[in-house]
Design a protein around this motif. Structure first.
Motif, short mmCIF file in Angstrom:
data_model
loop_
_atom_site.label_atom_id
_atom_site.label_comp_id
_atom_site.label_asym_id
_atom_site.label_seq_id
_atom_site.Cartn_x
_atom_site.Cartn_y
_atom_site.Cartn_z
N TRP A 26 0.81 -1.21 0.00
CA TRP A 26 0.00 0.00 0.00
C TRP A 26 0.85 1.27 0.00
N GLU A 27 1.89 1.30 0.82
CA GLU A 27 2.70 2.52 0.92
C GLU A 27 3.29 2.90 -0.43
N ASP A 28 3.76 1.90 -1.18
CA ASP A 28 4.33 2.19 -2.50
C ASP A 28 3.25 2.64 -3.47
N PHE A 29 2.06 2.03 -3.37
CA PHE A 29 0.94 2.40 -4.22
C PHE A 29 0.56 3.86 -3.96
N ALA A 30 0.47 4.23 -2.68
CA ALA A 30 0.11 5.60 -2.32
C ALA A 30 1.20 6.58 -2.72
N ARG A 31 2.47 6.16 -2.58
CA ARG A 31 3.58 7.02 -3.00
C ARG A 31 3.48 7.33 -4.49
N ARG A 32 3.26 6.29 -5.30
CA ARG A 32 3.15 6.48 -6.74
C ARG A 32 1.99 7.40 -7.08
N LYS A 33 0.89 7.29 -6.37
CA LYS A 33 -0.26 8.17 -6.61
C LYS A 33 0.15 9.62 -6.38
N GLY A 34 0.86 9.85 -5.30
CA GLY A 34 1.29 11.21 -4.97
C GLY A 34 2.24 11.79 -6.00
N VAL A 35 3.01 10.93 -6.65
CA VAL A 35 3.99 11.40 -7.65
C VAL A 35 3.31 11.69 -8.98
N TYR A 36 2.45 10.78 -9.44
CA TYR A 36 1.93 10.86 -10.80
C TYR A 36 0.53 11.47 -10.90
N ASP A 37 -0.20 11.52 -9.81
CA ASP A 37 -1.52 12.14 -9.80
C ASP A 37 -1.74 12.81 -8.45
N PRO A 38 -0.95 13.84 -8.15
CA PRO A 38 -0.95 14.42 -6.80
C PRO A 38 -2.27 15.06 -6.37
N LEU A 39 -3.11 15.46 -7.33
CA LEU A 39 -4.40 16.05 -6.97
C LEU A 39 -5.52 15.02 -6.96
N TYR A 40 -5.18 13.76 -7.19
CA TYR A 40 -6.17 12.68 -7.19
C TYR A 40 -7.27 12.94 -8.22
N ILE A 41 -6.86 13.26 -9.42
CA ILE A 41 -7.78 13.58 -10.50
C ILE A 41 -8.30 12.32 -11.20
N LEU A 42 -7.43 11.32 -11.36
CA LEU A 42 -7.73 10.19 -12.25
C LEU A 42 -8.51 9.06 -11.59
N ALA A 43 -9.35 8.41 -12.39
CA ALA A 43 -10.07 7.18 -12.02
C ALA A 43 -10.77 7.29 -10.67
N PRO A 44 -11.62 8.29 -10.48
CA PRO A 44 -12.32 8.42 -9.19
C PRO A 44 -13.29 7.28 -8.93
N GLY A 45 -13.77 6.63 -10.00
CA GLY A 45 -14.73 5.55 -9.84
C GLY A 45 -14.17 4.32 -9.15
N GLN A 46 -12.85 4.22 -9.04
CA GLN A 46 -12.27 3.11 -8.29
C GLN A 46 -12.44 3.30 -6.78
N ARG A 47 -12.70 4.55 -6.35
CA ARG A 47 -12.99 4.86 -4.94
C ARG A 47 -11.81 4.52 -4.02
N ILE A 48 -10.60 4.69 -4.53
CA ILE A 48 -9.40 4.45 -3.71
C ILE A 48 -8.97 5.74 -3.03
N PHE A 49 -8.92 6.83 -3.81
CA PHE A 49 -8.52 8.14 -3.30
C PHE A 49 -9.64 9.15 -3.61
N GLN A 50 -9.81 10.11 -2.73
CA GLN A 50 -10.81 11.15 -2.93
C GLN A 50 -10.10 12.47 -3.18
N LYS A 51 -10.49 13.16 -4.24
CA LYS A 51 -9.90 14.45 -4.53
C LYS A 51 -10.27 15.44 -3.41
N ALA A 52 -9.26 16.04 -2.82
CA ALA A 52 -9.49 17.04 -1.78
C ALA A 52 -9.76 18.39 -2.44
N VAL A 53 -10.92 18.94 -2.21
CA VAL A 53 -11.31 20.20 -2.84
C VAL A 53 -11.22 21.32 -1.81
N ARG A 54 -10.45 22.35 -2.15
CA ARG A 54 -10.30 23.50 -1.25
C ARG A 54 -11.53 24.37 -1.34
#
Length: 515
Positions: A485-513
């Motif tokens: 998991w830690e590596d998966f989350a690290r990669r997410k932070g590197v390549y999609d830091p705003l959590y824009i992609l594939a929201p339908g998987q429901r893994i990460f939620q885009k944080a909206v300011r």
């Protein structure tokens, strides 16, 4: 309440999210200069998928005219920053089961619009094909066959996109030998969550390359893939036999996948039909002994079908016949249930499409599909079978149940795909259908049956993994990935830091300011 729990409640109740595009969002997106077009009104198709259970309407659908359109759109959303709620989902042929390719209020990218991008086959000592991420596997196969070549590893159903299956794994009866489809990729072209367009391979941008393979679309949108090929056979010997003893059934499968000289495709499936009427499993097949076959009665037993193929051409047909006879002599199936056929390689690989056409003609294709796909460790497969097939499942199952072994050594542990920690594990796929989209009782029964199977695995300590996984809370995703998991989350932070992609998987939620 936690966002994912709220979303889960909405989905289970079958609510349809009705969105009216934000004029500001529409105005912003309309300013994009692209080759294709953005649609803001006819978005209902993008809120449907093969699972036919969830409806999450996007604000817009991108019909890209080129890969640069995909990159420009994602880059635009990224530059809008965390003040925007917009997310982006890549939709292939819409074969997702749980709304994974949907984007609630976001942008859905119709990847099949990129099918016009040329598929190029390269001959040589190590042949390969370059194909668009939105190309269907069936079309890639047809192009490769013109050169006498074909990809090595498949899914059972070929009317899926390249990017879609590579974002999961891609499994069929060839995977015991060649590994899943993600083990047969040389290179990817990817649009990251920042809108960057990158070439990736084991030598270039390797971290992103392995992240995207089996990465559930979390790190980038696969827009092109270079896939390994092999010489394509002309014909296939297609064989089915039945077992009444589960131990013999699984032991024979494990023996076959361990042999150097064996069948080219090995799958099994479970027949739970206590009426004694068994016809569908052998349709279009000829029995080895017609008299014995006509006298066979299942006696209401649970039976297990082993399906195998051996590729051949006319010049080696006799040799292949001898090899098949030798392999069959090692198996402990019910002798009177040997059924076989000879078909073209294309006909075999595209076999599920024949069933699709029939189901569509009867209005039985676009119904809810509450599928459950599990990867079960070999050491627990008998425990699993005794409880699930013997007690949990009803007298008949509304859809096929696949069960066949895979070799861990054929999977690359650098990819994002997760599998059980045993050298041999089984795919057990419950491919249920609810006969009518309005038949809530039928759907409810199937979902409760899935829950009972999952609860049993948890209570029995069976360390299984879901294939095509679906969870509603990040804690469940953490458990799914385990120490990865830690590596998966690290990669997410590197390549999609705003959590824009594939929201339908429901893994990460885009944080909206908030404004």
């Amino acid at each position: 309440m936690h966002y994912f729990l709220e979303l889960f409640v909405v989905l289970v109740l079958g609510s349809v999210a009705m969105h009216v595009s934000d004029p500001g969002v529409a105005s912003s997106l309309e300013s994009l200069r692209i080759d294709g077009n953005l649609s803001f009104h006819d978005v209902s198709l993008a809120a449907r998928d093969f699972g036919n259970r969830y409806r999450l309407l996007p604000s817009a659908v991108l019909h890209p005219g080129s890969v640069s359109d995909v990159a420009a759109t994602v880059r635009h959303v990224f530059r809008m920053g965390s003040g925007s709620k917009l997310t982006v989902a890549a939709r292939g042929h819409g074969h997702s089961l749980q709304g994974q390719a949907q984007a609630d209020g976001g942008i859905v990218v119709r990847m099949e619009n990129l099918r016009g991008c040329e598929t190029k086959v390269h001959d040589g000592e190590q042949p390969y094909v370059d194909a668009s991420g939105g190309a269907l596997w069936i079309n890639v196969l047809l192009e490769c066959l013109k050169h006498g070549l074909a990809p090595k590893s498949w899914t059972d159903y070929l009317h899926l996109t390249i990017g879609g299956t590579l974002s999961n794994a891609g499994i069929s009866g060839q995977a015991f030998r060649h590994g899943p489809q993600i083990s047969n990729v040389h290179q990817l072209e990817i649009v990251t969550g920042k809108g960057e367009l990158l070439n990736c391979s084991a030598e270039e941008n390797a971290d992103l390359f392995y992240a995207a393979l089996g990465g559930l679309g979390q790190f980038g949108i696969i827009t092109r893939a270079r896939i390994a090929l092999e010489p394509a056979p002309k014909m296939v010997k297609w064989i089915r036999v039945l077992y009444s003893d589960f131990a013999s059934f699984t032991e024979d499968q494990e023996m076959l996948i361990s042999l150097k000289e064996t069948f080219d495709y090995i799958e099994g499936f479970v027949i739970i039909n206590r009426t004694g009427l068994l016809n569908n499993w052998r349709s279009s097949f000829n029995p080895q002994n017609p008299v014995q076959a006509s006298e066979f009665d299942s006696d209401g037993r649970i039976l297990f079908c082993l399906e195998m193929t051996k590729n051949f051409d006319q010049d080696n047909a006799e040799t292949v016949n001898q090899q098949v006879e030798a392999l069959l002599s090692k198996l402990r199936y019910i002798p009177s249930t040997l059924f076989q056929s000879e078909v073209s390689y294309l006909e075999f690989l595209d076999r599920v499409h024949v069933s699709e056409v029939k189901l569509r003609s009867k209005g039985l294709w676009e119904v809810p599909h509450p599928w459950l796909n599990l990867l079960i460790p070999r050491t627990r497969i008998r425990d699993f079978a005794a409880q699930v097939f013997g007690k949990i499942l009803p007298d008949s199952n509304n859809g096929p149940i696949l069960l066949y072994p895979l070799n861990k050594s054929k999977w690359d542990n650098r990819t994002s795909a997760v599998i059980p920690d045993e050298e041999i594990f089984y795919l057990v796929a419950f491919l249920s259908s609810a006969p009518s989209s309005s038949d809530h009782d039928s759907l409810d029964r199937a979902l409760k049956q899935n829950d009972r199977i999952l609860d049993f695995c948890k209570q029995a300590g069976i360390r299984m993994k879901q294939y095509l996984p679906y969870y509603t809370m990040q804690e469940e995703w953490r458990a799914h990935f385990g120490d990865r998991w830690e590596d998966f989350a690290r990669r997410k932070g590197v390549y999609d830091p705003l959590y824009i992609l594939a929201p339908g998987q429901r893994i990460f939620q885009k944080a909206v300011r908030s404004s």
